[in-house]
Design a protein around this motif. Sequence first.
Motif, PDB file in Angstrom:
ATOM      1  N   SER A 241       0.752  -1.129  -0.026  1.00  0.00           N
ATOM      2  CA  SER A 241       0.076  -0.005   0.184  1.00  0.00           C
ATOM      3  C   SER A 241       0.827   1.453  -0.017  1.00  0.00           C
ATOM      4  CB  SER A 241      -0.919  -0.032   1.012  1.00  0.00           C
ATOM      5  OG  SER A 241      -0.134  -0.200   2.539  1.00  0.00           O
ATOM      6  N   LYS A 242       1.964   1.267   0.330  1.00  0.00           N
ATOM      7  CA  LYS A 242       3.094   2.536   0.595  1.00  0.00           C
ATOM      8  C   LYS A 242       4.248   1.817  -0.121  1.00  0.00           C
ATOM      9  CE  LYS A 242       0.744   4.406   4.658  1.00  0.00           C
ATOM     10  NZ  LYS A 242       0.382   5.508   4.123  1.00  0.00           N
ATOM     11  N   ARG A 243       4.923   3.046  -0.543  1.00  0.00           N
ATOM     12  CA  ARG A 243       6.356   2.651  -1.343  1.00  0.00           C
ATOM     13  C   ARG A 243       7.466   3.688  -0.676  1.00  0.00           C
ATOM     14  NH1 ARG A 243       7.574  -2.080  -4.091  1.00  0.00           N
ATOM     15  NH2 ARG A 243       5.648  -2.715  -5.396  1.00  0.00           N
ATOM     16  N   HIS A 244       8.486   3.343  -0.807  1.00  0.00           N
ATOM     17  CA  HIS A 244       9.524   4.278  -0.421  1.00  0.00           C
ATOM     18  C   HIS A 244       9.624   5.503  -1.405  1.00  0.00           C
ATOM     19  CE1 HIS A 244      13.961   5.836  -0.455  1.00  0.00           C
ATOM     20  NE2 HIS A 244      13.708   6.011   0.924  1.00  0.00           N
ATOM     21  N   GLN A 245       9.744   6.673  -0.775  1.00  0.00           N
ATOM     22  CA  GLN A 245      10.129   8.039  -1.652  1.00  0.00           C
ATOM     23  C   GLN A 245      11.519   8.403  -1.477  1.00  0.00           C
ATOM     24  OE1 GLN A 245       7.250   9.303  -3.348  1.00  0.00           O
ATOM     25  NE2 GLN A 245       6.232   7.377  -2.705  1.00  0.00           N
ATOM     26  N   LYS A 246      12.099   8.499  -2.580  1.00  0.00           N
ATOM     27  CA  LYS A 246      13.613   8.802  -2.370  1.00  0.00           C
ATOM     28  C   LYS A 246      14.007  10.162  -2.215  1.00  0.00           C
ATOM     29  CE  LYS A 246      17.700   8.451  -5.299  1.00  0.00           C
ATOM     30  NZ  LYS A 246      18.480   7.826  -4.456  1.00  0.00           N
ATOM     31  N   VAL A 247      14.659  10.372  -1.473  1.00  0.00           N
ATOM     32  CA  VAL A 247      15.158  11.848  -1.014  1.00  0.00           C
ATOM     33  C   VAL A 247      15.930  12.605  -2.122  1.00  0.00           C
ATOM     34  CG1 VAL A 247      16.728  13.146   0.735  1.00  0.00           C
ATOM     35  CG2 VAL A 247      15.246  10.983   1.353  1.00  0.00           C
ATOM     36  N   ALA A 248      15.320  13.639  -2.564  1.00  0.00           N
ATOM     37  CA  ALA A 248      15.853  14.617  -3.597  1.00  0.00           C
ATOM     38  C   ALA A 248      16.950  15.485  -3.191  1.00  0.00           C
ATOM     39  CB  ALA A 248      14.727  15.343  -4.260  1.00  0.00           C
ATOM     40  N   SER A 249      16.668  16.048  -1.844  1.00  0.00           N
ATOM     41  CA  SER A 249      17.744  16.934  -1.309  1.00  0.00           C
ATOM     42  C   SER A 249      17.637  16.883   0.033  1.00  0.00           C
ATOM     43  CB  SER A 249      17.693  18.418  -1.735  1.00  0.00           C
ATOM     44  OG  SER A 249      16.325  18.818  -1.307  1.00  0.00           O
ATOM     45  N   GLY A 250      18.807  17.452   0.642  1.00  0.00           N
ATOM     46  CA  GLY A 250      18.867  17.523   2.137  1.00  0.00           C
ATOM     47  C   GLY A 250      19.161  16.176   2.876  1.00  0.00           C
ATOM     48  N   VAL A 251      18.834  16.128   4.222  1.00  0.00           N
ATOM     49  CA  VAL A 251      18.988  14.923   5.062  1.00  0.00           C
ATOM     50  C   VAL A 251      17.525  14.694   5.767  1.00  0.00           C
ATOM     51  CG1 VAL A 251      19.999  13.880   6.904  1.00  0.00           C
ATOM     52  CG2 VAL A 251      21.394  15.431   5.407  1.00  0.00           C
ATOM     53  N   LYS A 252      17.059  13.438   5.409  1.00  0.00           N
ATOM     54  CA  LYS A 252      15.754  12.899   5.941  1.00  0.00           C
ATOM     55  C   LYS A 252      15.880  12.093   7.216  1.00  0.00           C
ATOM     56  CE  LYS A 252      11.364  10.931   4.719  1.00  0.00           C
ATOM     57  NZ  LYS A 252      10.502  10.341   3.646  1.00  0.00           N
ATOM     58  N   PHE A 253      15.396  12.126   8.118  1.00  0.00           N
ATOM     59  CA  PHE A 253      15.345  11.495   9.408  1.00  0.00           C
ATOM     60  C   PHE A 253      14.007  10.827   9.869  1.00  0.00           C
ATOM     61  CE2 PHE A 253      14.735  10.901  14.015  1.00  0.00           C
ATOM     62  CZ  PHE A 253      16.098  10.558  14.584  1.00  0.00           C
ATOM     63  N   THR A 254      14.258   9.297   9.570  1.00  0.00           N
ATOM     64  CA  THR A 254      12.757   8.575   9.946  1.00  0.00           C
ATOM     65  C   THR A 254      12.983   7.649  11.144  1.00  0.00           C
ATOM     66  OG1 THR A 254      12.428   8.726   7.401  1.00  0.00           O
ATOM     67  CG2 THR A 254      11.202   7.130   8.985  1.00  0.00           C
ATOM     68  N   TYR A 255      11.977   7.749  11.850  1.00  0.00           N
ATOM     69  CA  TYR A 255      11.888   6.734  13.030  1.00  0.00           C
ATOM     70  C   TYR A 255      10.979   5.591  12.479  1.00  0.00           C
ATOM     71  CZ  TYR A 255      10.050   4.897  17.664  1.00  0.00           C
ATOM     72  OH  TYR A 255       9.947   4.014  18.621  1.00  0.00           O
ATOM     73  N   THR A 256      11.824   4.306  12.519  1.00  0.00           N
ATOM     74  CA  THR A 256      11.021   2.988  12.033  1.00  0.00           C
ATOM     75  C   THR A 256      10.365   2.123  12.960  1.00  0.00           C
ATOM     76  OG1 THR A 256      13.166   1.849  12.079  1.00  0.00           O
ATOM     77  CG2 THR A 256      12.635   3.145  10.110  1.00  0.00           C
ATOM     78  N   GLY A 257      10.549   2.790  14.486  1.00  0.00           N
ATOM     79  CA  GLY A 257       9.946   2.010  15.505  1.00  0.00           C
ATOM     80  C   GLY A 257      11.164   1.553  16.488  1.00  0.00           C
ATOM     81  N   HIS A 258      10.733   1.506  17.935  1.00  0.00           N
ATOM     82  CA  HIS A 258      11.644   1.150  18.999  1.00  0.00           C
ATOM     83  C   HIS A 258      12.871   1.765  18.719  1.00  0.00           C
ATOM     84  CE1 HIS A 258      12.723  -0.775  22.563  1.00  0.00           C
ATOM     85  NE2 HIS A 258      13.776  -1.451  21.946  1.00  0.00           N
ATOM     86  N   ALA A 259      13.916   1.139  18.346  1.00  0.00           N
ATOM     87  CA  ALA A 259      15.383   1.724  18.258  1.00  0.00           C
ATOM     88  C   ALA A 259      15.652   1.929  16.734  1.00  0.00           C
ATOM     89  CB  ALA A 259      16.316   0.916  18.933  1.00  0.00           C
TER      90      ALA A 259
END
Length: 531
Positions: A241-259
Amino acid sequence: MTKQYYLKENVFINPLVNSWYAWPYLLPPVTFAMYASKTHKRLMNSFVNNSEIHIMASQNSELVGGEFVDCSLEQVEEVKQLLANLDEQLPFLQEIANAVDKLNSMLMQHNTGLCIEALYEQIPEPLKGYVELNMDLYHQPSFRLIEGLLYKGPYYRKDLQSISFGLLNEDYKRPFIFNTPILPQSNNLLVQASFDSDIWDDVFSARTTPLTEEKIRTLFEDRLLKGGLSVEELFTEEAPSKRHQKVASGVKFTYTGHAGLLIESPDVSVLVDPIIPSRIQSNHNDVVSFSELPDYIDYVLITHNHSDHVQFETLLQLRHKIGKVIVPTNNGGSLADPSLKLILQNLNFNVVAVEDMEEIELVGGRIIALPFLGEHGDLNIRSKSAWFVEIAGKSIFVGADSVNLESALYRQIKEYVGNIDVLAIGMECVGAPYTWCYGALTTSTVSKEIKESRRLNGSDFDKVRVMLDIFKPNQMFIYALGIEPWFRYFMGLEYTENSEQLIQTNMMLNYCRDRGVSIELLEGKYSEFIE
């Protein structure tokens, strides 16, 4: 047109070693023998002799994580058979555990400080050729395991490895995994294949890349399959239902759960302590699941060798898309500190082990392994590292469960790396007694006083506040508390407003907000670009 099939989003797996959920200490042959002979056997014997008490306790949510086997009355005979197999089919496990006990006893009696070489003749037979005896500078004897050789010998039994598949329900119901053998049932499918098998890369790539019916049949044919689920029930024609969106610029920080933390730039992706949940309707928008991860992950960083930070359940599902796994080096043969590098290499990962302050170059940045103090009950364990990730001009300190036991350490680090943009740190400040994790490795009784004194504690408010004042980050994240209900099957935690971990966390949240520092308690799903 040939039909294409994806692995369902609500499929979850339990990697198993001899029917027990696989965590890092069940892979090295000697530590596996200790846990199988002491912990597993004790729990199963207790269940067989007191099954009704175990069943009642397992139904009490307040006792999740306790020493109660979560099996049914109908499974008593199967548990008896597992016990019989330990004695009849796998006697070497008890023999190794007994040999470690004897070796420790022998060395403790050598208190003269004289040459230790004559003791080689007294090493118990199961360990002969697998240990080196030594003395420290204060004449205390010890031994180290020759770990690499142990993986090449008869004690490393890949035939005991398997994976059990299940379908996650809307209530996230999965039994607590560390106190119960996982047996074939109507709601699971056990597949016999070792963890290093190529089959798993093909199966788990179907999270995002579909397989044909013929390919699926080929992967699973001639495998020992047990349980009520069929292979066909694990797959669907419906794309994720969802897909990864490639980062075009900058730095993206994502919390994926727990640690789990994902740090991305247009050129590189770094995933720390990955624990990725399966997706169901009720958590559809609350989790980052497998299909939302990059198609290729350049680096996976592991902070330390605890089961909620090294999760084979997730790592095996990502192996096909991981470039390198970076781990802290270990003590070199210590019973309590097995080599993460060897564990993961034997599972077919590309692994690099690094020392404190060792650097790895990235495209547009670097990774530095930082010293990690505390959270291990004062045991001499080196397999632990915080991480400094510098990428596209932004700097991130990932501390996990490390503890500020010595503020001078962080001042020294600050002199080298400067101020940082993001400080991510855990605040599970009240942990279990160290014997909860390491008790099976001890060969003598540990007093209650020692257990209560030496706990697996993380940082509290006062310790984190000093780190904040030293590094002066623009943003701060508190994480790795095990808050999410879908992770309770391995955390065993259920917080209330009076839980000390949340009291200390709230103090930190208020402290930062009063001073204009951006701060978040990470839970569920969180993603933003670093300012």
